[in-house]
Enzyme design. Structure first.
Site, PDB file in Angstrom:
ATOM      1  CD  GLU A  97      -3.075   0.875   0.245  1.00 33.00           C
ATOM      2  OE1 GLU A  97      -2.445   1.648  -0.518  1.00 33.00           O
ATOM      3  OE2 GLU A  97      -4.299   0.960   0.406  1.00 33.00           O
ATOM      4  CG  ASP A  98      -1.078   4.712  -1.504  1.00 34.08           C
ATOM      5  OD1 ASP A  98      -1.757   4.051  -0.699  1.00 34.08           O
ATOM      6  OD2 ASP A  98      -1.605   5.494  -2.320  1.00 34.08           O
ATOM      7  CG  ASP A 101      -5.838   8.891   5.788  1.00 38.70           C
ATOM      8  OD1 ASP A 101      -5.095   9.602   6.457  1.00 38.70           O
ATOM      9  OD2 ASP A 101      -6.948   9.284   5.356  1.00 38.70           O
ATOM     10  CG  PHE A 152      -3.707  15.445   1.010  1.00 33.90           C
ATOM     11  CD1 PHE A 152      -4.566  14.376   1.169  1.00 33.90           C
ATOM     12  CD2 PHE A 152      -3.253  15.765  -0.263  1.00 33.90           C
ATOM     13  CE1 PHE A 152      -4.973  13.624   0.073  1.00 33.90           C
ATOM     14  CE2 PHE A 152      -3.667  15.020  -1.363  1.00 33.90           C
ATOM     15  CZ  PHE A 152      -4.531  13.950  -1.191  1.00 33.90           C
TER      16      PHE A 152
END
Ligand code: IMP
Ligand code: MG
Length: 181
Positions: A97-98, A101, A152
């Site tokens: 996964e990147d 969150d 972000f």
């Protein structure tokens, strides 16, 4: 594109160094087991290819695109936009996964792959934002590249409105970039 970045949070050198370390740890864990390494598109694509370049053991590649909607463990659902093309039953699966969150996506994806008969499922995420975790999510990633603050971020696969994925580092956008859209 570079002009839209306020700050580089994780440099290209830092990323490459950490990716090599993670790959080494995975090689030690999976040597002799031929894992299926699943790239969660599109955000993980850079991390995935760099990671695999350092993993010189027998393994299989597969790709999936998913999104989650609804909240937490109960009531949340996973939407499969693009399906795997190999059979994972009996396989040791590594999800790449990147970023983790809220954790909702992985919290739905991991049980799904186990339900399909995967022998084991572990999670490798480049970035982790633990401060953003949905309280209903108890799952933790097995390998983390960098823990980051609640900001972000874009670059190295991560996007804002489908852009910035091709930056070689992880950066924070200038506030005016959001204001424009
Ligand atoms: P989740 O909230 O853990 O389910 O994360 C879902 C997805 O949101 C991640 O896989 C990313 O694609 C995206 N995402 C979360 N935080 C960021 C960010 O800071 N930048 C870009 N994409 C993000
Ligand atoms: Mg993602």
């Amino acid at each position: 594109m570079k002009n839209d970045i306020r700050e580089i949070l994780v440099s290209e050198e830092q990323i490459q160094g950490r990716v090599a370390e993670l790959a080494q740890a995975l090689v030690e864990e999976y040597d002799g087991r031929t894992p299926t390494v699943v790239c969660v598109l599109k955000g993980s694509v850079m991390f995935y290819t760099d990671l695999l370049r350092h993993m010189q053991i027998p393994l299989r590649l597969d790709f999936m695109s998913v999104s989650s909607y609804g909240a937490g463990t109960t009531g949340g659902a996973i939407h499969i936009r693009q399906e795997l093309t190999t059979d994972i039953s009996g396989k040791d699966v590594i999800i790449v996964e990147d970023i983790m969150d809220s954790g909702r996506t992985l919290n739905l994806l991991k049980p799904l792959l186990l339900k399909r008969g995967a022998k084991s499922v572990k999670i490798v995420t480049l970035l982790d934002k633990p401060s953003r975790r949905d309280p209903a999510v108890t799952l933790e990633p097995d390998y983390v590249g960098f823990v980051i603050e609640d900001e972000f971020v874009v670059g190295y696969g991560l996007d804002y409105a489908e852009q910035y994925r091709n930056l070689p580092y992880i950066g924070i956008l200038k506030p005016e970039v959001y204001a424009k859209s």
